[in-house]
Design a protein around this motif. Structure first.
Motif, PDB file in Angstrom:
ATOM      1  N   PHE A  39      37.803  48.822  50.664  1.00  0.00           N
ATOM      2  CA  PHE A  39      37.227  50.075  50.196  1.00  0.00           C
ATOM      3  C   PHE A  39      35.748  50.146  50.516  1.00  0.00           C
ATOM      4  O   PHE A  39      35.119  51.168  50.300  1.00  0.00           O
ATOM      5  CB  PHE A  39      37.461  50.251  48.693  1.00  0.00           C
ATOM      6  CG  PHE A  39      38.785  50.857  48.389  1.00  0.00           C
ATOM      7  CD1 PHE A  39      39.950  50.180  48.693  1.00  0.00           C
ATOM      8  CD2 PHE A  39      38.894  52.108  47.820  1.00  0.00           C
ATOM      9  CE1 PHE A  39      41.178  50.733  48.443  1.00  0.00           C
ATOM     10  CE2 PHE A  39      40.130  52.677  47.561  1.00  0.00           C
ATOM     11  CZ  PHE A  39      41.269  51.988  47.867  1.00  0.00           C
ATOM     12  N   VAL A  84      33.622  37.423  50.669  1.00  0.00           N
ATOM     13  CA  VAL A  84      33.450  37.469  49.215  1.00  0.00           C
ATOM     14  C   VAL A  84      34.612  38.183  48.525  1.00  0.00           C
ATOM     15  O   VAL A  84      35.098  37.735  47.486  1.00  0.00           O
ATOM     16  CB  VAL A  84      32.118  38.185  48.863  1.00  0.00           C
ATOM     17  CG1 VAL A  84      31.995  38.374  47.369  1.00  0.00           C
ATOM     18  CG2 VAL A  84      30.949  37.378  49.386  1.00  0.00           C
ATOM     19  N   ALA A  85      35.077  39.277  49.129  1.00  0.00           N
ATOM     20  CA  ALA A  85      35.951  40.167  48.359  1.00  0.00           C
ATOM     21  C   ALA A  85      37.374  40.275  48.894  1.00  0.00           C
ATOM     22  O   ALA A  85      38.242  40.778  48.204  1.00  0.00           O
ATOM     23  CB  ALA A  85      35.328  41.557  48.287  1.00  0.00           C
ATOM     24  N   PHE A  89      41.895  36.822  48.231  1.00  0.00           N
ATOM     25  CA  PHE A  89      43.169  37.445  47.851  1.00  0.00           C
ATOM     26  C   PHE A  89      44.127  37.566  49.029  1.00  0.00           C
ATOM     27  O   PHE A  89      45.110  38.278  48.961  1.00  0.00           O
ATOM     28  CB  PHE A  89      42.905  38.824  47.247  1.00  0.00           C
ATOM     29  CG  PHE A  89      41.845  38.793  46.198  1.00  0.00           C
ATOM     30  CD1 PHE A  89      42.108  38.189  44.981  1.00  0.00           C
ATOM     31  CD2 PHE A  89      40.594  39.299  46.435  1.00  0.00           C
ATOM     32  CE1 PHE A  89      41.130  38.115  44.005  1.00  0.00           C
ATOM     33  CE2 PHE A  89      39.616  39.231  45.472  1.00  0.00           C
ATOM     34  CZ  PHE A  89      39.878  38.637  44.260  1.00  0.00           C
ATOM     35  N   VAL A  97      44.476  43.288  43.832  1.00  0.00           N
ATOM     36  CA  VAL A  97      43.193  43.122  43.159  1.00  0.00           C
ATOM     37  C   VAL A  97      42.042  43.335  44.126  1.00  0.00           C
ATOM     38  O   VAL A  97      40.933  43.653  43.720  1.00  0.00           O
ATOM     39  CB  VAL A  97      43.036  41.729  42.501  1.00  0.00           C
ATOM     40  CG1 VAL A  97      43.455  41.790  41.071  1.00  0.00           C
ATOM     41  CG2 VAL A  97      43.787  40.682  43.261  1.00  0.00           C
ATOM     42  N   TRP A  98      42.323  43.167  45.437  1.00  0.00           N
ATOM     43  CA  TRP A  98      41.266  43.399  46.430  1.00  0.00           C
ATOM     44  C   TRP A  98      40.765  44.836  46.388  1.00  0.00           C
ATOM     45  O   TRP A  98      39.661  45.119  46.837  1.00  0.00           O
ATOM     46  CB  TRP A  98      41.758  43.033  47.829  1.00  0.00           C
ATOM     47  CG  TRP A  98      43.108  43.587  48.157  1.00  0.00           C
ATOM     48  CD1 TRP A  98      44.300  42.952  48.037  1.00  0.00           C
ATOM     49  CD2 TRP A  98      43.410  44.906  48.615  1.00  0.00           C
ATOM     50  NE1 TRP A  98      45.330  43.775  48.388  1.00  0.00           N
ATOM     51  CE2 TRP A  98      44.816  44.987  48.750  1.00  0.00           C
ATOM     52  CE3 TRP A  98      42.638  46.016  48.932  1.00  0.00           C
ATOM     53  CZ2 TRP A  98      45.452  46.139  49.187  1.00  0.00           C
ATOM     54  CZ3 TRP A  98      43.285  47.167  49.355  1.00  0.00           C
ATOM     55  CH2 TRP A  98      44.678  47.212  49.476  1.00  0.00           C
ATOM     56  N   ILE A  99      41.559  45.758  45.847  1.00  0.00           N
ATOM     57  CA  ILE A  99      41.051  47.127  45.693  1.00  0.00           C
ATOM     58  C   ILE A  99      39.792  47.080  44.831  1.00  0.00           C
ATOM     59  O   ILE A  99      38.772  47.680  45.144  1.00  0.00           O
ATOM     60  CB  ILE A  99      42.115  48.040  45.046  1.00  0.00           C
ATOM     61  CG1 ILE A  99      43.294  48.248  46.007  1.00  0.00           C
ATOM     62  CG2 ILE A  99      41.511  49.389  44.659  1.00  0.00           C
ATOM     63  CD1 ILE A  99      44.360  49.176  45.477  1.00  0.00           C
ATOM     64  N   LEU A 100      39.855  46.295  43.743  1.00  0.00           N
ATOM     65  CA  LEU A 100      38.707  46.236  42.844  1.00  0.00           C
ATOM     66  C   LEU A 100      37.545  45.465  43.445  1.00  0.00           C
ATOM     67  O   LEU A 100      36.398  45.892  43.355  1.00  0.00           O
ATOM     68  CB  LEU A 100      39.132  45.577  41.531  1.00  0.00           C
ATOM     69  CG  LEU A 100      40.063  46.412  40.685  1.00  0.00           C
ATOM     70  CD1 LEU A 100      40.474  45.657  39.449  1.00  0.00           C
ATOM     71  CD2 LEU A 100      39.368  47.698  40.299  1.00  0.00           C
ATOM     72  N   SER A 101      37.827  44.302  44.069  1.00  0.00           N
ATOM     73  CA  SER A 101      36.706  43.504  44.572  1.00  0.00           C
ATOM     74  C   SER A 101      36.001  44.234  45.715  1.00  0.00           C
ATOM     75  O   SER A 101      34.772  44.206  45.803  1.00  0.00           O
ATOM     76  CB  SER A 101      37.187  42.130  45.015  1.00  0.00           C
ATOM     77  OG  SER A 101      38.171  42.243  45.994  1.00  0.00           O
ATOM     78  N   LEU A 103      35.893  47.479  46.062  1.00  0.00           N
ATOM     79  CA  LEU A 103      35.152  48.583  45.440  1.00  0.00           C
ATOM     80  C   LEU A 103      33.812  48.073  44.913  1.00  0.00           C
ATOM     81  O   LEU A 103      32.781  48.736  45.047  1.00  0.00           O
ATOM     82  CB  LEU A 103      35.957  49.178  44.283  1.00  0.00           C
ATOM     83  CG  LEU A 103      36.902  50.322  44.612  1.00  0.00           C
ATOM     84  CD1 LEU A 103      37.768  50.652  43.399  1.00  0.00           C
ATOM     85  CD2 LEU A 103      36.126  51.558  45.026  1.00  0.00           C
ATOM     86  N   GLY A 104      33.843  46.873  44.316  1.00  0.00           N
ATOM     87  CA  GLY A 104      32.603  46.270  43.824  1.00  0.00           C
ATOM     88  C   GLY A 104      31.629  46.043  44.968  1.00  0.00           C
ATOM     89  O   GLY A 104      30.437  46.355  44.867  1.00  0.00           O
ATOM     90  N   ALA A 105      32.158  45.522  46.093  1.00  0.00           N
ATOM     91  CA  ALA A 105      31.304  45.292  47.262  1.00  0.00           C
ATOM     92  C   ALA A 105      30.727  46.617  47.748  1.00  0.00           C
ATOM     93  O   ALA A 105      29.553  46.700  48.129  1.00  0.00           O
ATOM     94  CB  ALA A 105      32.115  44.619  48.363  1.00  0.00           C
TER      95      ALA A 105
END
Lengths: 294, 577
Positions: A39, A84-85, A89, A97-101, A103-105
């Motif tokens: 993302f 990192v993200a 995974f 869960v990579w959707i969230l990590s 998004l964080g990146a």
């Protein structure tokens, strides 16, 4: 009347289609090898012109060098996000869960882009001279032609990579079956890195050729992200050809919305069409439903 | 003592004490103080996160649409109060209802497409909602939003005071907390967790997926809209900028960081995540970086969140060891070989042009045990999968008790009375053993074998799952117990037919003996069993009839004793010529 349709709709639609096809292609490159989608991909696209602009404005480097800086920035950002993200995974892409990590990146990358120019929108100075190429009733600006050329080059380049090289076959194989690939001595981690790098090249090309159309701002990536993703979904995620078709569908839709309605309705129209497609043909034009292993 | 403990243990007990303290504290600080505003904001986040925990936590859907629900609720409340003069209570109720409708619209077209599609669609809703708010200027005030939102609490009263509003928000949170608690420990909560943890396992207990996803989204969005309505009243205004994608991600982060699907997690998460912006309000530039880093670190370092126990207590319904009457009221099953329970005729299935099985025909009497054996790749598991609906058959028929089942979904076939275990146990990690058993009991379809409760609990005790272990989460169980539990579940449902796929794989000799005893008892009370097995000792010990498969066809059938006498079986299976 017909001439109007051609000049108002078909031509700009074609250019917009090329832009969104390029964005969708980046998603597909990532999906083919890792079954994940970053993302933060929109921010890879944004950072290429942003870095070039920094080199141009603050360091006064020559244009060619600025472009190199842009490509390097997209690559660096992509590798960082991958490490990192995404990589943690890589063995469980279906857990999402990579959707969230990612998004964080994306949040971090987007906010860092506020630092150089305080988040102000800036025009992108590195572009082809203003001028037109006429072909009958059509007239393309040179920058339009550059976008079309970029889309063609990327399509041919990826065709060669995926169909004609060993590396390309490995990249496909690792996405089909990471464990099987590992048994053959292929490292899914390494290939995830390679696909991130390949996607970053597409991102850099996209960012640098579209920057003169949009203004360069930290939000550039997110503007392209959702529509580009919709384009990838239209064609079927994981299919380069589908991404191009999806890109053109979305491009014409957006152009038609702008010409016959109001561009404020862009998201509504694209998204509404996506919902209809999901109800009619869930896996996109070229996508295949995932097999269930029991 | 125990009454006090029970009071403290119930959500209404500790919840109302906490709520009273909170209202007192807000009164002490003064409702219009910054601190009270922040506390109330965290309360509102808590409401939205509790709602989101239904689709995102319990059902594991990465919904990025809670911001849309929140925004819709806020605007609905503002418009209803300012343009239509409704009271606060009516506004909250209608906003909740509208939010529920949004949830249905969000999930209905894409609920069959999996987590990824729903994440994208819900993200799209958040973007589109923001654009629509700006587009419908005459109603929403466009990009400027609307200001000066006040209303009476109930119709005919004077305008609500800030103190009333503060107390109302805390009470709404308390209400949602209690409702969320009992929702999670209800059948519905268990069902959602089961679908999240293993969709196919849930389907083989007769639980479909689609309707539950839509339902969970509706609940989640309804509560999200309720929170949004509270937010509008707290801020006395609405503004499109406050309801974007970041808010959606923030809510999802609250649920994941707190502990997805747990009873306290969303509240803990909304406090932790909600506090970050408050603590860093003096450094607005650092805030987004920290928030992004928090997202990455959460999923990397503690993907299950702060609260990790996702099992919940079971209230009421549990037919455990205690109720023996079910077992004694047993009508002894009669083995009636003349009327087949299950009839499979000419079953056929291809995969991409390759014929996996063809011309598979056999029938099963009540209480009969048949074994299907054959070399690897001969199609044994495919036969089971085609019977129970995982793969729709391309030809032939499956008739159970006179009813045609071929072409129905796995969940429908399971509900009709076919139970199933898998080569790799498909159980529900996030449920306790007790919850899992109750889930199976509640899915009981009332076949011949509903009388087996006693046998099964005795069996579970023998394999080391006595009643004092029922609070353990399924994820903690060793392999042997998982296998046995899966069989116990299928049996507890009272399936007429049990399909057991390599149920002895990985079991110790002792465990295998226990299983054999159980299967014999089940057969005696009328359950028919099909086992696919490589252990020929087990097959000889239990099967009334053996079918041998080779390359997708039935090669031989007969009594297990006659197995080794058949030359073709030896050739195909035992490797002799």
């Amino acid at each position: 009347m017909l001439a109007n349709v051609l000049t108002d709709l078909v031509l700009p639609g074609l250019v917009a289609g090329c832009i969104y096809a390029l964005v969708a292609t980046g998603f597909n490159v990532l999906d083919i090898s890792t079954r994940t989608v970053s993302f933060a991909y929109g921010d890879y696209i944004m950072w290429a012109p942003m870095a070039a602009l920094i080199a141009h404005t603050h360091l006064h480097w020559p244009a060619a060098l600025c472009i190199l800086v842009g490509v390097a920035a997209a690559g660096g950002v992509a590798l960082l996000v991958e490490y990192v993200a995404v990589r943690p995974f890589i063995d469980k892409p279906r857990e999402f869960v990579w959707i969230l990590s990612t998004l964080g990146a994306s949040v971090i990358l987007q906010r860092s882009a506020f630092l150089p120019f305080n988040g102000e929108q800036r025009a992108f100075p590195i572009s082809l001279p203003i001028g037109f190429f006429r072909l009958g009733v059509f007239s393309f600006s040179y920058q339009d032609l550059l976008v079309i050329a970029a889309a063609i080059v990327v399509a041919i380049g990826l065709y060669v990579v995926y169909r004609r090289t060993h590396l390309g076959r490995v990249l496909v194989a690792v996405g089909e079956d990471p464990d099987g690939a590992r048994a053959l001595g292929i490292s899914p981690e390494k290939m995830s890195q390679v696909s991130a790098l390949l996607a970053s090249v597409v991102a850099a090309i996209t960012g640098l050729v579209v920057a003169p159309f949009f203004l360069v701002s930290p939000h550039l990536g997110f503007q392209l992200l959702f529509i580009g993703f919709a384009a990838a979904t239209f064609g079927g995620l994981g299919s380069i050809r589908g991404g191009y078709i999806g890109g053109f569908v979305v491009g014409f839709l957006i152009q038609a919305t702008g010409v016959y309605g109001s561009s404020e309705w862009t998201y509504v129209v694209v998204f509404g069409t996506l919902l209809v497609l999901y109800s009619v043909r869930p896996w996109g034009i070229y996508g295949v439903p995932p097999a269930r292993a029991v | 003592m125990s009454a006090l403990k029970r009071f403290w243990g119930s959500p209404l007990g500790h919840g109302s004490i906490a709520a009273a303290l909170l209202i007192a504290a807000i009164g002490h600080w003064g409702t219009s103080s910054y601190l009270a505003y922040m506390v109330l904001l965290v309360c509102i986040y808590g409401i939205a996160a509790l709602g989101l925990n239904v689709p995102a936590g319990m059902l594991g859907q990465l919904s990025l649409g809670q911001g849309a629900a929140f925004g819709l609720g806020a605007y609905a409340a503002a418009v209803l109060a300012m343009d239509y003069g409704h009271s606060v209570i009516v506004c909250l109720a209608l906003a909740t209802l509208i939010g529920g409708v949004l949830g249905v619209i969000m999930a209905a077209p894409s609920a069959r497409l999996g987590v990824m599609a729903l994440a994208i669609v819900s993200l799209g809703f958040t973007l589109v909602m923001q654009q629509l708010i700006i587009l419908f200027r005459s109603i929403t005030g466009g990009a400027d939003g609307r200001y000066g939102l006040t209303a009476p609490l109930l119709q005919g009263q004077v305008k609500m005071s800030p103190d009333q509003l503060g107390a109302l928000i805390v009470l709404v949170l308390l209400m949602c907390y209690c409702a969320h608690w009992y929702f999670r420990s209800s059948t519905v909560g268990r069902t959602l967790i089961a679908i999240r943890d293993n969709e196919i396992g849930a389907a083989s207990l007769g639980i479909g997926t689609y309707a539950w996803i839509v339902f969970a989204y509706a609940i989640g969005s309804a509560i999200g809209a309720l929170a949004g309505a509270c937010y509008a009243f707290l801020n006395v205004s609405v503004n499109p900028d406050s309801f974007g994608t970041p808010l959606s991600v923030l809510f999802l982060l609250m649920v994941i960081a707190g502990g997805a699907g747990t009873q306290f997690g969303p509240l803990v998460g909304s406090i932790v995540v909600g506090l970050i912006p408050i603590l860093l309000s003096a450094h607005p530039n650092i805030q987004p970086f920290l928030y992004g880093a928090f997202l990455i670190l959460t999923v990397r370092l503690m993907p299950r969140g702060i609260i990790r126990r996702s099992a919940a207590p079971v209230y009421g319904y549990f037919r455990g060891n205690r109720s023996r009457e079910a077992a004694t009221g047993l009508s002894p099953a009669v083995r009636d070989a003349t009327a087949p329970v299950l009839e499979v005729k000419g079953l056929e299935r291809h995969f991409a042009g390759i014929t996996a099985i063809k011309d598979i025909s056999f029938s099963l009497a009540k209480g009969e045990v048949v074994a299907i054996i054959g070399p690897n790749g001969s199609g044994k598991t495919t036969v089971l999968n085609t019977i129970c609906g995982i793969y729709p058959p391309h030809g032939g028929s499956v008739v159970l008790n006179g009813r045609r089942l071929d072409g129905l979904s796995l969940a429908k076939i399971a509900s009709a009375g076919i139970g199933r275990t898998f080569q790799v146990p498909r159980l529900f990690q996030g449920l306790s053993v007790k919850e899992t058993l109750v889930l199976a009991q509640q899915r009981a379809h009332g076949g011949f074998a509903k009388t087996n409760v006693d046998t099964i609990f005795g069996f579970l005790a023998q394999i080391g799952l006595q009643e004092q272990h029922f609070q353990r989460e399924v994820r903690e169980l060793p392999h042997g117990q998982l296998r046995m539990l899966e069989i116990a579940l299928a049996a507890l449902r009272g399936a007429d037919i049990l399909l057991l796929d390599e149920c002895a794989a990985g079991l110790s000799a002792h465990e295998m003996d226990l299983m054999l005893v159980l299967l014999r008892k089940l057969a005696k009370t009328g359950t028919s069993i099909i086992i696919v097995e490589h252990h020929l000792d087990l097959v000889r010990a239990i099967a009334d009839k053996v079918y041998v498969m080779n390359i997708g066809r039935m090669l031989w059938s007969g009594k297990p004793e006659a197995l080794e006498e058949s030359a073709e079986v030896r050739a195909a299976y035992l490797g002799e010529i």
